[in-house]
Design an enzyme around this catalytic site. Structure first.
Site, PDB file in Angstrom:
ATOM      1  N   ASP A  72       0.852  -1.195   0.000  1.00 41.28           N
ATOM      2  CA  ASP A  72       0.000   0.000   0.000  1.00 41.28           C
ATOM      3  C   ASP A  72       0.880   1.234   0.000  1.00 41.28           C
ATOM      4  O   ASP A  72       1.374   1.659   1.050  1.00 41.28           O
ATOM      5  CB  ASP A  72      -0.903  -0.008   1.227  1.00 41.28           C
ATOM      6  CG  ASP A  72      -2.056  -0.973   1.067  1.00 41.28           C
ATOM      7  OD1 ASP A  72      -2.289  -1.784   1.978  1.00 41.28           O
ATOM      8  OD2 ASP A  72      -2.715  -0.929   0.017  1.00 41.28           O
ATOM      9  N   ASP A  81     -10.443  -4.567  -1.880  1.00 38.67           N
ATOM     10  CA  ASP A  81      -9.467  -4.169  -0.876  1.00 38.67           C
ATOM     11  C   ASP A  81     -10.138  -3.293   0.172  1.00 38.67           C
ATOM     12  O   ASP A  81     -10.658  -2.217  -0.146  1.00 38.67           O
ATOM     13  CB  ASP A  81      -8.344  -3.376  -1.576  1.00 38.67           C
ATOM     14  CG  ASP A  81      -7.280  -2.872  -0.633  1.00 38.67           C
ATOM     15  OD1 ASP A  81      -6.302  -2.288  -1.118  1.00 38.67           O
ATOM     16  OD2 ASP A  81      -7.439  -3.045   0.590  1.00 38.67           O
TER      17      ASP A  81
HETATM   18  C1  DX5 Z   1      -6.586   1.235   2.390  1.00 39.61           C
HETATM   19  C2  DX5 Z   1      -5.683   0.036   2.374  1.00 39.61           C
HETATM   20  C3  DX5 Z   1      -6.319  -1.096   3.197  1.00 39.61           C
HETATM   21  C4  DX5 Z   1      -5.434  -2.294   3.348  1.00 39.61           C
HETATM   22  C5  DX5 Z   1      -6.228  -3.490   3.875  1.00 39.61           C
HETATM   23  O1  DX5 Z   1      -5.964   2.282   1.734  1.00 39.61           O
HETATM   24  O2  DX5 Z   1      -5.462  -0.378   1.031  1.00 39.61           O
HETATM   25  O3  DX5 Z   1      -7.526  -1.450   2.578  1.00 39.61           O
HETATM   26  O4  DX5 Z   1      -4.862  -2.577   2.164  1.00 39.61           O
HETATM   27  O5  DX5 Z   1      -6.797  -3.096   5.038  1.00 39.61           O
HETATM   28  P1  DX5 Z   1      -7.708  -4.071   5.930  1.00 39.61           P
HETATM   29  O6  DX5 Z   1      -7.656  -5.454   5.337  1.00 39.61           O
HETATM   30  O7  DX5 Z   1      -7.064  -4.013   7.270  1.00 39.61           O
HETATM   31  O8  DX5 Z   1      -9.051  -3.488   5.877  1.00 39.61           O
END
Ligand code: DX5
Length: 233
Positions: A42, A184
């Site tokens: 990310d 995501d």
């Molecule tokens: C947001 C990020 C999150 C991350 C995953 O910008 O991209 O979505 O990857 O987060 P979780 O799985 O903890 O919601």
């Protein structure tokens, strides 16, 4: 097709956002050992989203510690400027946000010219139609199920019709075997089946993997099992 084999192969793509940043080499090795398919970084620039995370040097340092593909989720205002650096750091897929690209068609062609596969991410308020005229230039569409910038947020279930719309658009264009649909944000045992049933086949998870008391391998297997069953449903 067998009733137990999904039309689009299910892939688990963990976000390393919750990982121990002081141990990223060991963390990506542990994710490989846990059975994930690819690793998502990310990348946040503190402008497109409030948070600031991984530069290319950090990803390059982790690269030798796993054989898995790396994808960079570029939550940045200037993806055209940064693209080549993340490919050089070892990312074989770059995900750009439609909202950050003045010339999305050109940006996707640029990513492919670098030798990487290209993907477009859509924030919750961005319609599926934003990718209608670039499906021939993408290898994946990411439907965000949270507003980008932080891990640990709640899954936005109202994105499911958009997931279904994107998958339908891809299949109608005859690109069903070539283009993945990724989700995501807030992906967990309680939400993954609905996302997969709507058409997502690449599942990004961070918090749900790292907070499973039974460990990473259990969390990965559980998400894969639930998604596969839902996709075959
Ligand atoms: C947001 C990020 C999150 C991350 C995953 O910008 O991209 O979505 O990857 O987060 P979780 O799985 O903890 O919601």
């Amino acid at each position: 097709m067998s009733p137990h084999v999904p039309k689009h192969p299910i892939q688990i793509a963990p976000s390393v956002l919750p990982a121990d940043f002081a141990e990223l080499g060991n963390e990506v090795a542990a994710l490989e050992a846990a059975g994930v398919d690819r690793i998502q970084w990310d990348v946040m620039d503190g402008q497109f989203v409030p948070n600031l995370t991984f530069g290319p040097a950090v990803i390059k340092a982790a690269r030798p510690h796993t054989s898995l593909p790396f994808e960079a989720h570029l939550m940045v205002l200037t993806p055209d400027v940064m693209a080549s650096e993340y490919v050089d750091a070892g990312c074989s897929r770059l995900i750009v946000h439609a909202e950050a690209c003045l010339h999305l068609h050109r940006t996707l062609g640029h990513i492919r010219s670098l030798g990487a596969t290209a993907a477009v991410a859509l924030n919750p308020a961005t319609p599926a139609s934003a990718v209608e005229h670039v499906l021939d230039l993408v290898d994946m569409v990411l439907v965000m199920t949270v507003n980008p910038g932080f891990g640990g947020q709640a899954y936005i279930a109202t994105m499911e019709p958009k997931i279904r719309e994107v998958r339908t658009m891809i299949d109608a264009a005859g690109l069903g075997d070539a283009v993945d649909v990724e989700v995501d944000g807030g992906i967990a045992p309680s939400t993954v089946a609905a996302a997969a049933a709507a058409g997502a086949n690449v599942l990004v998870a961070g918090s749900a993997l790292y907070k499973d008391p039974a460990g990473l391998a259990h969390a990965v297997a559980e998400l894969r099992s639930l998604a596969t069953a839902a996709a075959c449903g």
